[in-house]
Design a protein around this motif. Structure first.
Motif, PDB file in Angstrom:
ATOM      1  N   GLU A 115      46.757 -10.554  55.643  1.00  0.00           N
ATOM      2  CA  GLU A 115      45.407 -11.100  55.556  1.00  0.00           C
ATOM      3  C   GLU A 115      44.504 -10.182  56.384  1.00  0.00           C
ATOM      4  OE1 GLU A 115      44.758 -13.408  53.516  1.00  0.00           O
ATOM      5  OE2 GLU A 115      46.690 -14.372  53.213  1.00  0.00           O
ATOM      6  N   PRO A 116      43.186 -10.188  56.138  1.00  0.00           N
ATOM      7  CA  PRO A 116      42.293  -9.267  56.861  1.00  0.00           C
ATOM      8  C   PRO A 116      42.466  -9.302  58.375  1.00  0.00           C
ATOM      9  CG  PRO A 116      41.100 -10.314  55.081  1.00  0.00           C
ATOM     10  CD  PRO A 116      42.466 -10.969  55.140  1.00  0.00           C
ATOM     11  N   GLU A 117      42.647 -10.473  58.951  1.00  0.00           N
ATOM     12  CA  GLU A 117      42.759 -10.568  60.416  1.00  0.00           C
ATOM     13  C   GLU A 117      44.025  -9.909  60.962  1.00  0.00           C
ATOM     14  OE1 GLU A 117      44.055 -14.442  58.489  1.00  0.00           O
ATOM     15  OE2 GLU A 117      42.298 -13.172  58.333  1.00  0.00           O
ATOM     16  N   PHE A 123      40.374  -2.537  60.837  1.00  0.00           N
ATOM     17  CA  PHE A 123      39.725  -3.086  59.641  1.00  0.00           C
ATOM     18  C   PHE A 123      38.280  -3.408  60.008  1.00  0.00           C
ATOM     19  CE2 PHE A 123      39.809  -6.387  56.078  1.00  0.00           C
ATOM     20  CZ  PHE A 123      39.828  -5.427  55.087  1.00  0.00           C
ATOM     21  N   THR A 124      37.432  -2.396  59.928  1.00  0.00           N
ATOM     22  CA  THR A 124      36.045  -2.460  60.392  1.00  0.00           C
ATOM     23  C   THR A 124      35.234  -3.469  59.578  1.00  0.00           C
ATOM     24  OG1 THR A 124      35.311  -0.742  58.892  1.00  0.00           O
ATOM     25  CG2 THR A 124      36.148  -0.022  61.068  1.00  0.00           C
ATOM     26  N   PRO A 125      34.072  -3.878  60.100  1.00  0.00           N
ATOM     27  CA  PRO A 125      33.203  -4.773  59.321  1.00  0.00           C
ATOM     28  C   PRO A 125      32.855  -4.206  57.937  1.00  0.00           C
ATOM     29  CG  PRO A 125      32.477  -4.728  61.602  1.00  0.00           C
ATOM     30  CD  PRO A 125      33.556  -3.687  61.460  1.00  0.00           C
ATOM     31  N   ARG A 128      35.875  -4.698  55.765  1.00  0.00           N
ATOM     32  CA  ARG A 128      35.985  -6.135  55.445  1.00  0.00           C
ATOM     33  C   ARG A 128      35.011  -6.513  54.327  1.00  0.00           C
ATOM     34  NH1 ARG A 128      38.704  -9.417  59.408  1.00  0.00           N
ATOM     35  NH2 ARG A 128      39.380  -8.107  61.120  1.00  0.00           N
ATOM     36  N   GLU A 129      33.789  -6.002  54.410  1.00  0.00           N
ATOM     37  CA  GLU A 129      32.785  -6.285  53.383  1.00  0.00           C
ATOM     38  C   GLU A 129      33.222  -5.729  52.032  1.00  0.00           C
ATOM     39  OE1 GLU A 129      29.563  -7.600  51.315  1.00  0.00           O
ATOM     40  OE2 GLU A 129      30.173  -8.200  53.332  1.00  0.00           O
ATOM     41  N   GLU A 131      36.282  -5.191  51.035  1.00  0.00           N
ATOM     42  CA  GLU A 131      37.400  -6.028  50.588  1.00  0.00           C
ATOM     43  C   GLU A 131      36.891  -7.334  49.997  1.00  0.00           C
ATOM     44  OE1 GLU A 131      41.498  -7.206  50.165  1.00  0.00           O
ATOM     45  OE2 GLU A 131      40.606  -5.261  50.564  1.00  0.00           O
ATOM     46  N   GLU A 132      35.932  -7.964  50.661  1.00  0.00           N
ATOM     47  CA  GLU A 132      35.376  -9.229  50.175  1.00  0.00           C
ATOM     48  C   GLU A 132      34.686  -9.037  48.835  1.00  0.00           C
ATOM     49  OE1 GLU A 132      34.663 -13.038  49.601  1.00  0.00           O
ATOM     50  OE2 GLU A 132      35.969 -12.232  51.154  1.00  0.00           O
ATOM     51  N   ARG A 135      37.359  -8.806  46.176  1.00  0.00           N
ATOM     52  CA  ARG A 135      37.939 -10.128  45.901  1.00  0.00           C
ATOM     53  C   ARG A 135      37.014 -10.978  45.043  1.00  0.00           C
ATOM     54  NH1 ARG A 135      42.613 -11.169  48.547  1.00  0.00           N
ATOM     55  NH2 ARG A 135      43.111  -9.820  50.287  1.00  0.00           N
TER      56      ARG A 135
END
Length: 145
Positions: A115-117, A123-125, A128-129, A131-132, A135
């Motif tokens: 999972e991202p966490e 796993f920079t902001p 993360r963006e 990846e989101e 998804r």
């Protein structure tokens, strides 16, 4: 937590032997139970490795290896589920309720999905963006072909 539940191949599954009607029905009932419980997110059987390929990476080089893949069939995957469970123990409990997925001896492997966490600061902001967004695109398109 999400888990990939891997049904390991056997000599029979690698030979392309199809499951019996009885086994298909039993697995269908089990899958219905998983769905009703909110556990199963997806699941599929896989064709034998004779119908697949691998791509081996060595630096910038790519080598395509056509199946079948030798060695122990138990090292290969014949199918999978994606489950959402509260813990590894819950996933194990579900697997213990599963019909034997093969006519003879078989094995199912359970692996937690990252999972991202889990990736920490690497796993920079921005990542993360990205990846989101991916998804969201997948969920909007149904995620398949």
């Amino acid at each position: 937590m999400r888990f990939m539940v891997l049904v390991k191949a056997t000599r029979e599954s690698e030979a392309g032997e199809m499951p019996s009607t009885e086994l298909l029905a039993a697995m269908g009932r089990f899958n219905e139970e998983l769905v009703r419980a909110g556990v199963m997110q997806s699941g599929e059987g896989l064709h034998p490795t004779a119908r697949g390929a691998r791509v081996r990476f060595s630096g910038p080089q790519r080598e395509v290896i056509q199946g079948p893949f030798g060695g122990n069939p138990g090292d290969l995957v014949a199918g999978f589920w994606i489950w959402k469970c509260a813990s590894l123990e819950e996933a194990i409990d579900w697997v213990k309720r599963c019909p034997n997925p093969m006519p003879g001896d078989s094995e199912i492997e359970i692996r937690r999905i990252f999972e991202p966490e889990d990736f920490g600061q690497e796993f920079t902001p921005e990542l993360r963006e990205q990846e989101e967004q991916l998804r969201q695109q997948l969920s909007g398109s149904g995620g398949g072909r």
